[in-house]
Design a protein around this motif. Structure first.
Motif, PDB file in Angstrom:
ATOM      1  N   THR A 135       0.842  -1.193   0.000  1.00 27.85           N
ATOM      2  CA  THR A 135       0.000   0.000   0.000  1.00 27.85           C
ATOM      3  C   THR A 135       0.877   1.242   0.000  1.00 27.85           C
ATOM      4  OG1 THR A 135      -1.708  -1.165   1.237  1.00 27.85           O
ATOM      5  CG2 THR A 135      -1.769   1.250   1.321  1.00 27.85           C
ATOM      6  N   GLU A 136       0.498   2.220  -0.807  1.00 26.50           N
ATOM      7  CA  GLU A 136       1.198   3.505  -0.808  1.00 26.50           C
ATOM      8  C   GLU A 136       0.529   4.382   0.255  1.00 26.50           C
ATOM      9  OE1 GLU A 136       1.964   7.292  -3.741  1.00 26.50           O
ATOM     10  OE2 GLU A 136       1.723   5.305  -4.632  1.00 26.50           O
ATOM     11  N   PHE A 137       1.308   4.790   1.239  1.00 28.97           N
ATOM     12  CA  PHE A 137       0.788   5.622   2.319  1.00 28.97           C
ATOM     13  C   PHE A 137       0.908   7.098   1.967  1.00 28.97           C
ATOM     14  CE2 PHE A 137       2.024   1.723   4.523  1.00 28.97           C
ATOM     15  CZ  PHE A 137       0.903   1.485   5.319  1.00 28.97           C
ATOM     16  N   VAL A 138      -0.089   7.873   2.351  1.00 28.03           N
ATOM     17  CA  VAL A 138       0.010   9.334   2.293  1.00 28.03           C
ATOM     18  C   VAL A 138       0.931   9.773   3.427  1.00 28.03           C
ATOM     19  CG1 VAL A 138      -1.269  11.507   2.506  1.00 28.03           C
ATOM     20  CG2 VAL A 138      -2.277   9.573   1.252  1.00 28.03           C
ATOM     21  N   ILE A 139       0.728   9.180   4.604  1.00 30.14           N
ATOM     22  CA  ILE A 139       1.599   9.368   5.775  1.00 30.14           C
ATOM     23  C   ILE A 139       1.866   7.975   6.331  1.00 30.14           C
ATOM     24  CG2 ILE A 139       1.843  10.348   8.094  1.00 30.14           C
ATOM     25  CD1 ILE A 139      -0.057  12.608   7.209  1.00 30.14           C
ATOM     26  N   GLU A 140       3.136   7.581   6.315  1.00 27.67           N
ATOM     27  CA  GLU A 140       3.545   6.273   6.827  1.00 27.67           C
ATOM     28  C   GLU A 140       3.152   6.134   8.302  1.00 27.67           C
ATOM     29  OE1 GLU A 140       5.354   3.668   5.451  1.00 27.67           O
ATOM     30  OE2 GLU A 140       5.469   4.575   3.460  1.00 27.67           O
ATOM     31  N   PRO A 141       2.905   4.921   8.770  1.00 29.72           N
ATOM     32  CA  PRO A 141       2.605   4.725  10.188  1.00 29.72           C
ATOM     33  C   PRO A 141       3.720   5.287  11.077  1.00 29.72           C
ATOM     34  CG  PRO A 141       2.176   2.715   8.955  1.00 29.72           C
ATOM     35  CD  PRO A 141       2.876   3.667   8.019  1.00 29.72           C
TER      36      PRO A 141
END
Length: 179
Positions: A135-141
């Motif tokens: 998954t491409e994150f907008v903001i990584e965990p």
């Protein structure tokens, strides 16, 4: 003297004047004999919803004064509200209808967005699952507000239609609406 208990569904009883606040009231006050406690009810799913507004002062008047929602944490561009135990957030987005971003803890948070408040183990499990799915994150965990009120794990991603989702987990669930 305590007000008479008002029965709700599932054997839960809300007591006293706080029980009368329909939208922002104590949603998990339970009476067992004479003991009354307030804590998050793990059997009731809670949601997190952020919506764009073009005037935070007007939003504060409407949500705080007109609807009577208790206000939580806030910044120059957003206000947290307790919507019957759910985290409802108004974000300043002067061009409502267009995708906007507000800076929160140094990250560009997409507005609008919605999501769920999970436990920390559920959050970590979901983050692992999303990473495994590439998954491409907008903001990584990551851990937001580390060591501060409202410390929480958070991550943002887009669904296939481009809707922004946030999944989060508070280190201390009692801090969800901390002011």
């Amino acid at each position: 003297m305590r007000a008479a208990a008002e029965p709700l569904g599932g054997g839960v009883r809300l007591n006293g004047p706080r029980a009368r606040s329909v939208l922002g009231g104590t949603y998990t006050t339970r009476t067992r004999g004479e003991a009354t406690m307030t804590a998050p009810d793990p059997t009731v799913p809670r949601f997190h919803l952020a919506v764009p507004v073009d005037d935070l002062a007007a939003a504060r008047r409407f949500y705080g004064e007109v609807l009577g929602l208790p206000q939580g944490r806030s910044a120059d561009t957003w206000v947290d509200w307790n919507l019957h135990g759910h985290q409802f957030v108004t974000h300043l987005a002067p061009r409502a209808g267009e995708r906007a971003h507000n800076v929160v803890d140094g990250h560009d948070v997409p507005v609008p967005h919605f999501g769920l408040l999970l436990t920390v183990p559920e959050f970590q499990e979901l983050a692992d699952r999303l990473r495994a799915a590439e998954t491409e994150f907008v903001i990584e965990p990551y851990l937001r507000f580390a060591g501060e009120k409202g410390e929480q794990w958070t991550m943002f991603l887009l669904d296939p239609a481009g809707n922004a989702l946030e999944f989060k987990a508070f280190a201390d669930d009692a801090q969800v609406f901390a002011a």
